[in-house]
Design a protein around this motif. Structure first.
Motif, short mmCIF file in Angstrom:
data_model
loop_
_atom_site.label_atom_id
_atom_site.label_comp_id
_atom_site.label_asym_id
_atom_site.label_seq_id
_atom_site.Cartn_x
_atom_site.Cartn_y
_atom_site.Cartn_z
N VAL B 34 0.84 -1.19 0.00
CA VAL B 34 0.00 0.00 0.00
C VAL B 34 0.88 1.24 0.00
O VAL B 34 1.75 1.38 0.85
N LEU B 35 0.65 2.10 -0.97
CA LEU B 35 1.28 3.41 -0.96
C LEU B 35 0.34 4.31 -0.18
O LEU B 35 -0.77 4.59 -0.63
N ASN B 36 0.75 4.73 1.00
CA ASN B 36 -0.16 5.49 1.84
C ASN B 36 -0.09 6.98 1.55
O ASN B 36 0.76 7.68 2.09
N PHE B 37 -0.99 7.43 0.71
CA PHE B 37 -1.01 8.84 0.35
C PHE B 37 -1.47 9.71 1.51
O PHE B 37 -1.14 10.89 1.58
N ALA B 38 -2.24 9.14 2.41
CA ALA B 38 -2.75 9.91 3.54
C ALA B 38 -1.66 10.18 4.58
O ALA B 38 -1.91 10.86 5.57
N THR B 75 2.81 12.39 18.45
CA THR B 75 3.07 10.98 18.16
C THR B 75 1.78 10.16 18.32
O THR B 75 1.44 9.36 17.46
N ALA B 76 1.09 10.39 19.44
CA ALA B 76 -0.13 9.64 19.69
C ALA B 76 -1.20 9.99 18.66
O ALA B 76 -1.94 9.11 18.19
N GLY B 77 -1.28 11.27 18.29
CA GLY B 77 -2.26 11.68 17.30
C GLY B 77 -2.04 10.98 15.96
O GLY B 77 -2.98 10.47 15.35
N GLY B 78 -0.77 10.96 15.54
CA GLY B 78 -0.45 10.27 14.28
C GLY B 78 -0.77 8.79 14.37
O GLY B 78 -1.35 8.21 13.44
N ALA B 79 -0.42 8.17 15.49
CA ALA B 79 -0.68 6.74 15.66
C ALA B 79 -2.18 6.46 15.64
O ALA B 79 -2.64 5.50 15.00
N PHE B 80 -2.95 7.32 16.30
CA PHE B 80 -4.38 7.08 16.40
C PHE B 80 -5.06 7.19 15.04
O PHE B 80 -5.84 6.31 14.65
N VAL B 81 -4.75 8.23 14.30
CA VAL B 81 -5.42 8.39 13.00
C VAL B 81 -5.00 7.26 12.05
O VAL B 81 -5.80 6.75 11.26
N ALA B 82 -3.76 6.79 12.21
CA ALA B 82 -3.31 5.67 11.39
C ALA B 82 -4.07 4.39 11.74
O ALA B 82 -4.48 3.62 10.87
N LEU B 83 -4.28 4.18 13.03
CA LEU B 83 -5.02 3.00 13.48
C LEU B 83 -6.43 3.00 12.91
O LEU B 83 -6.90 2.01 12.34
N VAL B 84 -7.10 4.14 13.05
CA VAL B 84 -8.47 4.23 12.55
C VAL B 84 -8.50 4.01 11.04
O VAL B 84 -9.35 3.29 10.51
N PHE B 199 1.04 0.08 10.40
CA PHE B 199 0.36 1.35 10.14
C PHE B 199 0.47 2.27 11.34
O PHE B 199 0.73 3.47 11.20
N VAL B 200 0.28 1.71 12.53
CA VAL B 200 0.35 2.52 13.74
C VAL B 200 1.77 3.06 13.95
O VAL B 200 1.96 4.24 14.27
N ILE B 201 2.76 2.21 13.75
CA ILE B 201 4.15 2.67 13.88
C ILE B 201 4.43 3.80 12.89
O ILE B 201 4.99 4.84 13.24
N GLY B 202 4.01 3.57 11.64
CA GLY B 202 4.23 4.58 10.61
C GLY B 202 3.52 5.88 10.95
O GLY B 202 4.08 6.98 10.79
N GLY B 203 2.30 5.78 11.47
CA GLY B 203 1.53 6.97 11.83
C GLY B 203 2.19 7.73 12.98
O GLY B 203 2.24 8.97 12.97
N ALA B 204 2.70 6.98 13.96
CA ALA B 204 3.36 7.63 15.09
C ALA B 204 4.60 8.38 14.63
O ALA B 204 4.81 9.54 14.99
N ALA B 205 5.41 7.74 13.81
CA ALA B 205 6.61 8.39 13.29
C ALA B 205 6.24 9.61 12.46
O ALA B 205 6.92 10.65 12.52
N ALA B 206 5.14 9.49 11.70
CA ALA B 206 4.71 10.62 10.87
C ALA B 206 4.25 11.79 11.74
O ALA B 206 4.59 12.95 11.46
N GLY B 207 3.49 11.50 12.78
CA GLY B 207 3.03 12.57 13.68
C GLY B 207 4.20 13.31 14.28
O GLY B 207 4.24 14.55 14.32
#
Lengths: 404, 301, 251
Positions: B34-38, B75-84, B199-207
């Motif tokens: 998956v290329l995650n554009f979001a 970090t938590a915000g990024g992880a949460f939106v990634a999880l959802v 996804f959650v790890i990626g989201g956390a790092a992104a946040g």
């Protein structure tokens, strides 16, 4: 399954082409196949062209319709042939053409590009710069725009086609972004940077100018869409078009059949890029100005992608319908959000509703999840449902009628 | 000479931020195709989460506490939106990679629109401790402290990720899944849980990256489209490094960060072309692809 | 139960095949891959215990059959595996019923060490490393080596070893001797022979000698359907062998 490995008579051009042709026909047959085609394609296609013809005729005479229609029009005046409404519809047609070109690339050839805006921006900016900064006449400016567009498409297309799939999407995105930065940088004061560049009107024929002539621009945009439709139709129905579809289905197999896929993919890139360039030119004439965020940002590419998927990938008319729906909704929602009554809404509602991108993005997500065939897929299903119900009725409602 | 060192450290810090974004993208792509554009919207949301918490906490926890809470919120915000995102949008589309990409495109469009609606297009200033925006003098050098924070964050995340991938059960599953997802399932492992985790790890790092970018490279400001700009460079890093290769993205992130600041400073700003550094990165991408279509450490497909 | 262990497909049969002494009962399995109808109603049964060989020419759908039983390919029909109808289940749930899969190309994880490959395959709380290392001492010696640097035979040992870490009532083994040197072929065969004493094995194998040595029953596929099912002794029928397997002189 035949397992012959030795190619026969490779020197005979027709003989060599025919297995490819047959193989691609098989792909095409399989793609286009499926239940809806069982009853024959001809009646569907005939109904389609009748509907298309009627819609076209209605759009063509719309500038003569001075009727007042409340609520639904995107212009500030609620009259059908008001300049505002005609301009929005013109914009719908421009993006209809660009979306068709994108469908040729993504829907027919299976190449997911995130950089289509590059060529749209090139069309709008080079044409604008030639007219405005260099005071060229219309035709030389057009020729330059087309020439630059062609060279860019061939060179950048060849580089980005070094990679496949997702990497192709990312590379095209990067190139388009480089173009965006160049425009923002305003080299030698050519592009006007952030604020953009309004088109100089001195060398443009009067009939394409001014609010009073929005009608002509509207027809120009409609003509652009028609020409693009004809070109895309011819291209996708040609032998090359079959190879595009075969590449989309199984590129390795095309190569095994002895056909290099690269020139075919490049031709799809170039054709769809030139269409986007044309769209940029018509956009400039219609809107009269360009700015990087409206013409060169990745959001434009994303919008075009959303239009194609909303309408229905690989269906031609779907892309046009998707573009018209998208642009119309976008402009309409902007108008709604600008109304005073809107400001009285509670913030929780106002914030998301004031942004067409939010609503369009959400609609798009729902389509992907629940109607991946887009609008074309839904109408296809409805039509098939009606047809088979009719069949059921004719057969006295026998239960087996719908089984395939 | 002194500017050269400062520029180099700035380039490394930029590379660290790129790595934070690219590592998640690369792992997600490697495991799930998956290329995650979001991801761009995740970046921005992370920064806004930091802004939200920081501006409500003024004075409550002291400067350092506020800063820590800001980072935790991003970090938590990024992880949460990634999880959802993974659970609601990606999971229903397993086995349809193109649809998964498209759905993230739609999500990015919608989330940026939502942020524009909620915060307007004007930038917000994220409160930060004074030392973060000041400089450290080393001899004649004046080195921004923010650069060191970004660099440190990049190194910590790199070490953490490496440890996680090498020494934990899930790390093992992820490494194996990047190689051959099907065979992992055929050993009786529910690879879907690894998808969510990645996804959650990626989201956390992104946040975290979104917040750091605001602090270090954007003058403490965040605006709704910032993440999408950054995402494009992260994409370039991922392609140059080789899709799915974590080590590749480390090397490419440093390379891209350095090239961008060197060209931007030595060529661009002297000629009045502020964006030349950005353009040069795209040229770098074109050159690398001509030489190695699979990227530096990727396998050509 | 009565008569030949591999009989005609059951008629309807809602009673659990498991209780009827069958480890696997496949009925009317259809698989379509990229538009071609690869399996066209495959039906066969695998009795509990011993080795059943799945035979047929290249491309008749042997691997496809195994993969669709495991849920790696979408299929329609009925697959009764250890008493559960598993069609539509996700692969990991099917495996957790107690299935071991040794795929055609071994598919060990090249970038992981031997030890990590085994660790990944641990399923229960007490993985039986002792048993695996007793069968394949080399896996113990080469624990820190990357699996991608092993020879084909060593990779095959790893692929078999990792499914033996946990108790597996049924193993699906796809062409385990393909491309191996004679030394490893005989080693693999003797291991499979030993496992076949306690578990059920569905074995895809091209080597008729190996089949004769290991299998009790055979199922022969041809053109997406089961063309023959019976005892391994049926392989003495030269005509059958030539017609369905395309190899001459099996004796």
């Amino acid at each position: 399954m035949s397992t012959t490995t030795t190619p026969t008579t490779p020197t005979d051009p027709t003989g060599a082409a025919s297995p490819v042709r047959r193989a691609t026909d098989r792909f095409v047959a399989r793609l286009a196949g499926g239940p809806p085609r069982v009853g024959g394609t001809a009646p569907v296609r005939r109904t389609g062209s009748v509907v298309g013809g009627i819609v076209l005729a209605v759009f063509a005479v719309l500038p003569f319709v001075g009727v007042q229609v409340p609520w639904v029009l995107p212009g500030t005046v609620d009259v059908v042939n008001s300049a505002g409404t005609l301009q929005v519809l013109g914009l719908c047609f421009v993006f209809g053409g660009v979306a068709l070109g994108y469908d040729l690339l993504f829907g027919y050839t299976g190449l997911l590009s995130f950089g289509q805006v590059l060529y749209f921006a090139e069309g709008a900016y080079v044409f604008d710069i030639a007219l405005t900064q260099w005071h060229w006449a219309l035709l030389p400016a057009l020729a330059l725009t087309a020439g630059v567009g062609l060279v860019l498409a061939v060179v950048l297309g060849a580089i980005s086609l070094r990679v496949n799939g997702i990497a192709f999407a990312m590379v095209t995105l990067a190139f388009a972004q480089a173009m965006y930065y160049l425009i923002e940088d305003n080299p030698h004061g050519l592009t006007g940077g952030d604020t953009g560049l309004a088109m100089a009107t001195a060398r443009v024929p009067a009939l394409l100018l001014g609010v009073g002539n929005t009608r002509d621009l509207y027809w120009l945009a409609l003509a652009f869409l028609l020409v693009v439709y004809a070109v895309v139709w011819l291209a996708t129905e040609s032998v090359t078009g079959r190879v595009w579809m075969a590449i989309r289905e199984n590129e390795a197999r095309v190569e095994v059949l002895g056909l290099r896929s690269f020139p075919f993919k490049l031709s799809a890139v170039v054709l769809s890029s030139l269409i986007a360039t044309g769209g940029g030119v018509v956009y400039l004439l219609l809107i009269g100005t360009v700015a990087p965020d409206a013409v060169a940002s990745t959001t434009v590419t994303i919008s075009v992608l959303v239009m194609v998927v909303l309408g229905g990938v690989g269906t031609r008319w779907g892309a046009v319908v998707g573009a018209i729906v998208y642009v119309y909704l976008q402009q309409y929602l902007l108008k709604v959000a600008a109304q005073p009554s809107f400001a009285s809404l509670p913030g929780v509602l106002r914030a998301p509703l004031s942004q067409p991108e939010f609503l369009l993005g959400a609609i798009f997500i729902l389509f992907i999840l629940f109607a991946p065939g887009g609008i074309a897929g839904i109408t296809g299903r409805l039509r098939h449902g009606i047809a088979s119900r009719r069949q059921d009725a004719q057969k006295g409602g026998s239960s087996g009628a719908r089984a395939h | 000479m002194s500017t050269f060192i400062a520029i180099t450290i700035s380039g490394l810090a930029l590379g660290a931020v790129y790595f934070l974004v690219a590592s998640g993208l690369s792992l997600i792509y490697g495991l799930m195709d998956v290329l995650n554009f979001a991801h761009g919207a995740f970046l921005t949301l992370g920064a806004y989460a930091g802004w939200e918490v920081a501006s409500h906490l003024t004075g409550a926890l002291g400067t350092e506490g506020q800063f820590a809470a800001t980072i935790a919120a991003a970090t938590a915000g990024g992880a949460f939106v990634a999880l959802v995102t993974e659970v609601l949008l990606i999971r229903p589309l397993y086995g349809r990679p193109i649809s998964q990409i498209l759905v993230t495109v739609g999500l990015d469009l919608a989330l940026v629109g939502l942020l524009l609606g909620a915060f307007g297009s004007n930038s917000r200033a994220i409160p930060a401790p004074a030392w973060l925006t000041s400089v450290t003098r080393v001899g004649a050098e004046r080195l921004p402290n923010g650069d060191f924070v970004a660099l440190g964050a990049g190194i910590v995340v790199l070490c953490g990720l490496t440890w996680f991938l090498r020494y934990t059960r899930y790390g093992l599953v992820i490494r194996a899944g990047v190689e051959n997802r099907e065979m992992v399932q055929a050993l009786g492992i529910d690879v879907g849980r690894a998808f969510t985790l990645v996804f959650v790890i990626g989201g956390a790092a992104a946040g975290l990256a979104g917040l750091l970018y605001s602090f270090v490279f954007s003058g403490g400001l965040v605006d709704p489209t910032q993440g999408d700009q950054l995402l494009i460079f992260a994409f370039i890093v991922v392609v140059i490094g080789g899709l799915g290769s974590l080590n590749g993205s480390v090397i490419a992130a440093i390379l891209v960060g350095l090239v961008q600041v060197y060209v931007g400073f030595y060529l661009g700003s002297h000629n009045g072309l502020a964006e030349l550094g950005n353009v040069s990165v795209v040229l770098l991408l074109a050159v690398v692809l001509q030489a190695r279509p699979g990227g530096l450490l990727g396998t050509p497909t | 139960m009565n008569g030949s262990p591999v009989s005609a497909p059951p008629a309807g049969g809602t009673a659990s095949a498991h209780r009827a002494g069958l480890a696997l009962d496949v009925a009317d399995l259809h698989v379509t891959i990229a538009g071609s109808h690869v399996l066209q109603g495959v039906s066969f049964q695998v009795p509990s215990g011993g080795v059943t060989a799945l035979l047929g020419r290249n491309g008749v759908g042997k691997t496809t059959t195994l993969r669709s039983v495991l849920g790696l390919l979408a299929a329609t029909g009925r697959v009764d595996l250890l008493g559960h109808d598993v069609v539509g289940w996700p692969t990991h749930r099917i495996i957790r019923l107690g299935v071991g899969y040794v795929p055609e190309d071994r598919d060990v994880f090249a970038g992981l060490t031997v030890r990590e490959n085994l660790r990944l395959a641990e399923a229960g709380s007490r993985p039986r490393y002792d048993d695996v290392y007793r069968l394949f001492p080399e896996l113990h010696e080469r624990g820190r080596q990357l699996a991608g640097t092993l020879s084909g035979g060593q990779q095959q040992m790893l692929a078999i070893g990792r499914v033996l870490l946990n108790p597996r009532p049924i193993l699906l083994v796809d062409e385990p001797t393909k491309g191996l040197s004679p030394k490893y072929v005989s080693e693999v065969v003797s291991v499979l022979e030993r496992i076949g004493g306690e578990a059920t094995i569905l074995l895809v194998e091209q080597n008729v000698h190996v089949v004769r040595r290991l299998a009790r029953t055979i199922v022969v596929l041809d053109q997406g359907r089961v063309a023959h099912a019976g005892a391994v002794e049926d392989l003495a029928d030269e005509d059958l062998v030539r017609r369905l397997l395309g190899v001459a002189g099996a004796s």
